[in-house]
Design a protein around this motif. Sequence first.
Motif, PDB file in Angstrom:
ATOM      1  N   PRO A   1       5.535  -5.192 -11.691  1.00 45.34           N
ATOM      2  CA  PRO A   1       6.844  -5.584 -12.235  1.00 45.34           C
ATOM      3  C   PRO A   1       7.748  -6.270 -11.202  1.00 45.34           C
ATOM      4  O   PRO A   1       8.488  -7.201 -11.542  1.00 45.34           O
ATOM      5  CB  PRO A   1       7.444  -4.255 -12.699  1.00 45.34           C
ATOM      6  CG  PRO A   1       6.262  -3.380 -12.956  1.00 45.34           C
ATOM      7  CD  PRO A   1       5.263  -3.765 -11.914  1.00 45.34           C
ATOM      8  N   ARG A   2       7.678  -5.832  -9.953  1.00 45.26           N
ATOM      9  CA  ARG A   2       8.454  -6.491  -8.899  1.00 45.26           C
ATOM     10  C   ARG A   2       7.982  -7.928  -8.711  1.00 45.26           C
ATOM     11  O   ARG A   2       8.798  -8.850  -8.521  1.00 45.26           O
ATOM     12  CB  ARG A   2       8.327  -5.726  -7.577  1.00 45.26           C
ATOM     13  CG  ARG A   2       9.077  -4.400  -7.527  1.00 45.26           C
ATOM     14  CD  ARG A   2       8.857  -3.715  -6.182  1.00 45.26           C
ATOM     15  NE  ARG A   2       9.152  -4.614  -5.073  1.00 45.26           N
ATOM     16  CZ  ARG A   2       8.459  -4.671  -3.936  1.00 45.26           C
ATOM     17  NH1 ARG A   2       7.400  -3.888  -3.762  1.00 45.26           N
ATOM     18  NH2 ARG A   2       8.803  -5.506  -2.984  1.00 45.26           N
TER      19      ARG A   2
ATOM     20  N   HIS B   1       1.752  -5.702 -18.980  1.00 42.74           N
ATOM     21  CA  HIS B   1       1.044  -4.870 -18.011  1.00 42.74           C
ATOM     22  C   HIS B   1      -0.051  -4.045 -18.684  1.00 42.74           C
ATOM     23  O   HIS B   1      -0.614  -3.147 -18.061  1.00 42.74           O
ATOM     24  CB  HIS B   1       2.040  -3.949 -17.294  1.00 42.74           C
ATOM     25  CG  HIS B   1       3.127  -4.692 -16.574  1.00 42.74           C
ATOM     26  ND1 HIS B   1       2.912  -5.355 -15.396  1.00 42.74           N
ATOM     27  CD2 HIS B   1       4.436  -4.890 -16.898  1.00 42.74           C
ATOM     28  CE1 HIS B   1       4.047  -5.931 -15.003  1.00 42.74           C
ATOM     29  NE2 HIS B   1       4.973  -5.661 -15.902  1.00 42.74           N
TER      30      HIS B   1
ATOM     31  N   ARG C   1       1.879   1.152  -8.447  1.00 41.17           N
ATOM     32  CA  ARG C   1       2.103   0.794  -9.853  1.00 41.17           C
ATOM     33  C   ARG C   1       3.390   0.002 -10.051  1.00 41.17           C
ATOM     34  O   ARG C   1       3.507  -0.777 -10.994  1.00 41.17           O
ATOM     35  CB  ARG C   1       2.144   2.055 -10.711  1.00 41.17           C
ATOM     36  CG  ARG C   1       0.817   2.768 -10.824  1.00 41.17           C
ATOM     37  CD  ARG C   1       0.908   3.962 -11.748  1.00 41.17           C
ATOM     38  NE  ARG C   1       1.275   3.558 -13.114  1.00 41.17           N
ATOM     39  CZ  ARG C   1       1.459   4.419 -14.114  1.00 41.17           C
ATOM     40  NH1 ARG C   1       1.352   5.723 -13.893  1.00 41.17           N
ATOM     41  NH2 ARG C   1       1.782   3.980 -15.318  1.00 41.17           N
ATOM     42  N   GLU C   2       4.351   0.211  -9.167  1.00 39.82           N
ATOM     43  CA  GLU C   2       5.631  -0.483  -9.335  1.00 39.82           C
ATOM     44  C   GLU C   2       5.583  -1.931  -8.831  1.00 39.82           C
ATOM     45  O   GLU C   2       6.525  -2.707  -9.039  1.00 39.82           O
ATOM     46  CB  GLU C   2       6.749   0.271  -8.611  1.00 39.82           C
ATOM     47  CG  GLU C   2       6.637   0.320  -7.097  1.00 39.82           C
ATOM     48  CD  GLU C   2       5.838   1.520  -6.591  1.00 39.82           C
ATOM     49  OE1 GLU C   2       5.929   1.802  -5.376  1.00 39.82           O
ATOM     50  OE2 GLU C   2       5.129   2.151  -7.419  1.00 39.82           O
ATOM     51  N   THR C   3       4.492  -2.316  -8.175  1.00 38.54           N
ATOM     52  CA  THR C   3       4.435  -3.650  -7.575  1.00 38.54           C
ATOM     53  C   THR C   3       4.327  -4.779  -8.598  1.00 38.54           C
ATOM     54  O   THR C   3       5.042  -5.780  -8.475  1.00 38.54           O
ATOM     55  CB  THR C   3       3.292  -3.731  -6.552  1.00 38.54           C
ATOM     56  OG1 THR C   3       3.488  -2.745  -5.542  1.00 38.54           O
ATOM     57  CG2 THR C   3       3.248  -5.111  -5.892  1.00 38.54           C
TER      58      THR C   3
END
Length: 267
Positions: A66-67, A119, A62-64
């Motif tokens: 935004p990165r 998102h 899930r953090e990918t």
Amino acid sequence: MSRTPVPPVLRAYLDELVHRTRAVCGPHLVSVLAVGSLALGDYRHGRSDVDVTVVVDGALPRETPPRLARALAHPALDCPAAGLELVVYPAGFAARPSGAAGYLMDLNTGPLLPERVSHDAGEAPAFWYVLDRSVAHQTGLSLFGRPVRDVIAAPRRADVLTALRASVREHAEGGGHTADNRVLNGCRSVVYCRTGRWFAKRGAAGFVAASEAGFRPLLTEALRSFERPRQDALPLPAGAVGEFLAWVAGRVDEAVEAEDGPGTPRR
């Protein structure tokens, strides 16, 4: 699938975009595709955005996203075009026909685009994404990974027509769109309704002008404006633009009625 080459002015940028996307997404990256004007062979430097679709597998952390947005945002990655419009889809969604937005991330960035990262696929009207996937399935240009038709399903014609109706309404309101773009996108809508195919804007204008003599002066001016940088677009007569878009809406409504059958209530 389109064999249109990437314009030389964008090659280094797209190579770096793919490199950063691979570095961030790792083994979860399925495909990177050039869509929109690039795939249709109608990219105009200083006027067009770079449209990119990224497809990832369902195990993407899930953090990918935004990165990825941080890695690709202008000026961290200097965009040479008017802007970058990049959409990330999960592979399971992209492989099925759908009338929904369905994205994991929608990034708008660049020197002439307002910065936006979403998102949540419920934040934006679905019609933009339906139309983009329809164009992508027809003409998408693979930059990395699996070919476009292996990963992007064509939306159903009924969903595309519903999306076109919403698109024409938005262009009729005019907010955030140059007059020439409103007119030329209207031409593309009419051509799709008549042929089931997506044309580049200039080709679509020629198609409409050939049969609609009354609109030729407006279409000629829209094409002349389209040759100029976005910030130098020419003003077009508001009444003529409104009349043309009302005509376009009628052609879309006719196509919807033909698809649904006479007497079917409009959605």
